[in-house]
Design a protein around this motif. Structure first.
Motif, PDB file in Angstrom:
ATOM      1  N   ASP A 105       0.842  -1.201   0.000  1.00  0.00           N
ATOM      2  CA  ASP A 105       0.000   0.000   0.000  1.00  0.00           C
ATOM      3  C   ASP A 105       0.877   1.252   0.000  1.00  0.00           C
ATOM      4  O   ASP A 105       2.095   1.181   0.152  1.00  0.00           O
ATOM      5  CB  ASP A 105      -1.030  -0.004   1.131  1.00  0.00           C
ATOM      6  N   ASP A 106       0.276   2.405  -0.192  1.00  0.00           N
ATOM      7  CA  ASP A 106       1.041   3.639  -0.376  1.00  0.00           C
ATOM      8  C   ASP A 106       1.932   3.982   0.817  1.00  0.00           C
ATOM      9  O   ASP A 106       3.086   4.370   0.642  1.00  0.00           O
ATOM     10  CB  ASP A 106       0.099   4.811  -0.677  1.00  0.00           C
ATOM     11  N   ASN A 107       1.398   3.852   2.029  1.00  0.00           N
ATOM     12  CA  ASN A 107       2.201   4.181   3.214  1.00  0.00           C
ATOM     13  C   ASN A 107       3.386   3.235   3.355  1.00  0.00           C
ATOM     14  O   ASN A 107       4.496   3.653   3.687  1.00  0.00           O
ATOM     15  CB  ASN A 107       1.344   4.118   4.477  1.00  0.00           C
ATOM     16  N   MET A 131      16.143  -3.630  -1.997  1.00  0.00           N
ATOM     17  CA  MET A 131      14.920  -3.286  -1.277  1.00  0.00           C
ATOM     18  C   MET A 131      14.001  -2.435  -2.154  1.00  0.00           C
ATOM     19  O   MET A 131      12.798  -2.709  -2.266  1.00  0.00           O
ATOM     20  CB  MET A 131      15.228  -2.537   0.017  1.00  0.00           C
ATOM     21  N   ALA A 132      14.552  -1.418  -2.782  1.00  0.00           N
ATOM     22  CA  ALA A 132      13.736  -0.491  -3.572  1.00  0.00           C
ATOM     23  C   ALA A 132      13.073  -1.205  -4.751  1.00  0.00           C
ATOM     24  O   ALA A 132      11.871  -1.050  -4.976  1.00  0.00           O
ATOM     25  CB  ALA A 132      14.586   0.672  -4.055  1.00  0.00           C
ATOM     26  N   ALA A 133      13.846  -1.980  -5.490  1.00  0.00           N
ATOM     27  CA  ALA A 133      13.283  -2.682  -6.650  1.00  0.00           C
ATOM     28  C   ALA A 133      12.204  -3.669  -6.206  1.00  0.00           C
ATOM     29  O   ALA A 133      11.144  -3.764  -6.839  1.00  0.00           O
ATOM     30  CB  ALA A 133      14.391  -3.406  -7.413  1.00  0.00           C
ATOM     31  N   GLY A 134      12.457  -4.365  -5.120  1.00  0.00           N
ATOM     32  CA  GLY A 134      11.477  -5.332  -4.611  1.00  0.00           C
ATOM     33  C   GLY A 134      10.180  -4.675  -4.181  1.00  0.00           C
ATOM     34  O   GLY A 134       9.085  -5.173  -4.465  1.00  0.00           O
ATOM     35  N   GLU A 135      10.290  -3.552  -3.495  1.00  0.00           N
ATOM     36  CA  GLU A 135       9.083  -2.871  -3.004  1.00  0.00           C
ATOM     37  C   GLU A 135       8.299  -2.222  -4.135  1.00  0.00           C
ATOM     38  O   GLU A 135       7.072  -2.217  -4.124  1.00  0.00           O
ATOM     39  CB  GLU A 135       9.437  -1.842  -1.930  1.00  0.00           C
ATOM     40  N   LEU A 136       8.994  -1.679  -5.128  1.00  0.00           N
ATOM     41  CA  LEU A 136       8.283  -1.115  -6.287  1.00  0.00           C
ATOM     42  C   LEU A 136       7.495  -2.203  -7.020  1.00  0.00           C
ATOM     43  O   LEU A 136       6.388  -1.964  -7.495  1.00  0.00           O
ATOM     44  CB  LEU A 136       9.263  -0.435  -7.241  1.00  0.00           C
ATOM     45  N   ALA A 137       8.070  -3.404  -7.078  1.00  0.00           N
ATOM     46  CA  ALA A 137       7.384  -4.516  -7.752  1.00  0.00           C
ATOM     47  C   ALA A 137       6.112  -4.936  -7.004  1.00  0.00           C
ATOM     48  O   ALA A 137       5.172  -5.430  -7.614  1.00  0.00           O
ATOM     49  CB  ALA A 137       8.330  -5.705  -7.889  1.00  0.00           C
ATOM     50  N   LYS A 138       6.077  -4.733  -5.687  1.00  0.00           N
ATOM     51  CA  LYS A 138       4.917  -5.125  -4.867  1.00  0.00           C
ATOM     52  C   LYS A 138       3.835  -4.046  -4.789  1.00  0.00           C
ATOM     53  O   LYS A 138       2.790  -4.273  -4.193  1.00  0.00           O
ATOM     54  CB  LYS A 138       5.361  -5.423  -3.433  1.00  0.00           C
ATOM     55  N   ALA A 139       4.091  -2.888  -5.360  1.00  0.00           N
ATOM     56  CA  ALA A 139       3.156  -1.763  -5.233  1.00  0.00           C
ATOM     57  C   ALA A 139       1.766  -2.141  -5.737  1.00  0.00           C
ATOM     58  O   ALA A 139       1.621  -2.742  -6.799  1.00  0.00           O
ATOM     59  CB  ALA A 139       3.672  -0.556  -5.998  1.00  0.00           C
ATOM     60  N   LEU A 140       0.755  -1.778  -4.967  1.00  0.00           N
ATOM     61  CA  LEU A 140      -0.622  -2.106  -5.308  1.00  0.00           C
ATOM     62  C   LEU A 140      -1.235  -1.102  -6.277  1.00  0.00           C
ATOM     63  O   LEU A 140      -2.066  -1.461  -7.105  1.00  0.00           O
ATOM     64  CB  LEU A 140      -1.471  -2.178  -4.036  1.00  0.00           C
ATOM     65  N   SER A 144      -0.666   6.029  -8.217  1.00  0.00           N
ATOM     66  CA  SER A 144      -0.781   6.927  -7.064  1.00  0.00           C
ATOM     67  C   SER A 144       0.399   7.883  -6.989  1.00  0.00           C
ATOM     68  O   SER A 144       1.458   7.658  -7.574  1.00  0.00           O
ATOM     69  CB  SER A 144      -0.850   6.115  -5.771  1.00  0.00           C
ATOM     70  N   ARG A 145       0.196   8.940  -6.255  1.00  0.00           N
ATOM     71  CA  ARG A 145       1.265   9.910  -6.016  1.00  0.00           C
ATOM     72  C   ARG A 145       2.405   9.260  -5.214  1.00  0.00           C
ATOM     73  O   ARG A 145       3.577   9.545  -5.435  1.00  0.00           O
ATOM     74  CB  ARG A 145       0.699  11.109  -5.266  1.00  0.00           C
ATOM     75  N   ALA A 146       2.050   8.355  -4.303  1.00  0.00           N
ATOM     76  CA  ALA A 146       3.075   7.658  -3.511  1.00  0.00           C
ATOM     77  C   ALA A 146       3.978   6.820  -4.417  1.00  0.00           C
ATOM     78  O   ALA A 146       5.193   6.764  -4.213  1.00  0.00           O
ATOM     79  CB  ALA A 146       2.418   6.788  -2.454  1.00  0.00           C
ATOM     80  N   TYR A 147       3.399   6.177  -5.410  1.00  0.00           N
ATOM     81  CA  TYR A 147       4.201   5.372  -6.337  1.00  0.00           C
ATOM     82  C   TYR A 147       5.154   6.270  -7.129  1.00  0.00           C
ATOM     83  O   TYR A 147       6.318   5.945  -7.321  1.00  0.00           O
ATOM     84  CB  TYR A 147       3.306   4.571  -7.291  1.00  0.00           C
TER      85      TYR A 147
END
Length: 188
Positions: A105-107, A131-140, A144-147
């Protein structure tokens, strides 16, 4: 007559008063931060954290997570990346064990990319990139502005890694376009 009297008349106990004091300290810290009075802001945040630490039975409505994140942002801005990373690790533990955010999720995404960028500033480039690449891949929600902000942080990590400057600049420029699209659609 003080704030405690008001709480007692409203049927609120000491726990709510402690919660209220911690929230006020956090808000005062935010005001100092906005005025570039960073050491006063940190003092307020630490005092609020001390209230939380001394009163484990009180529901602080998420302040236990927000305070380490606020303090990390402050230390990051001051260039004190070790302290910022340590505070983000504390927030990460609260998120992981407290189930505060849902993965992707965004937060959650904002927190993880802030953590990765701080790690990159501390020259932990490989861990930060992973970490960054992995978390971007999991983005829902990739719209969004958070993405978009997460993409920008990832571009900064790539620049710090000095591996793909052209790709980092492209990603950064695309994130800026992504931010401006809703504004254009609204005719602003």
């Amino acid at each position: 007559r003080g704030l405690g009297d008001v709480y007692k008349r409203q049927g609120m106990g000491n726990n709510n008063l402690i919660d209220y004091k911690a929230a006020l300290l956090k808000l005062r810290g935010n005001q100092y931060y906005e005025d570039d009075q960073f050491y006063m802001a940190d003092y307020c945040y630490r005092e609020a954290q001390n209230l939380i630490d001394r009163n484990s039975g009180v529901d602080f409505h998420g302040l236990d997570l927000l305070l380490p994140r606020e303090r990390a942002q402050l230390h990051y801005r001051l260039g004190e990346y070790d302290q910022a990373e340590e505070l983000l690790k504390t927030a990460d533990d609260i998120i992981e064990y407290g189930g505060r955010y849902r993965v992707g999720d965004d937060n959650y995404l904002t927190h993880k990319l802030s953590y990765a960028l701080t790690m990159a500033r501390n020259r932990k480039i490989d861990e930060a990139l992973e970490m960054a690449a992995g978390e971007l891949a999991k983005a829902l929600d990739r719209n969004s502005r958070a993405y978009t902000n997460a993409e920008r942080m990832y571009a900064k990590i790539l620049l710090l890694a000095d591996v793909d400057k052209e790709g980092a600049l492209t990603a950064y420029k695309l994130s800026l376009i992504h931010i401006s699209e809703p504004t254009r659609r609204r005719g602003i």
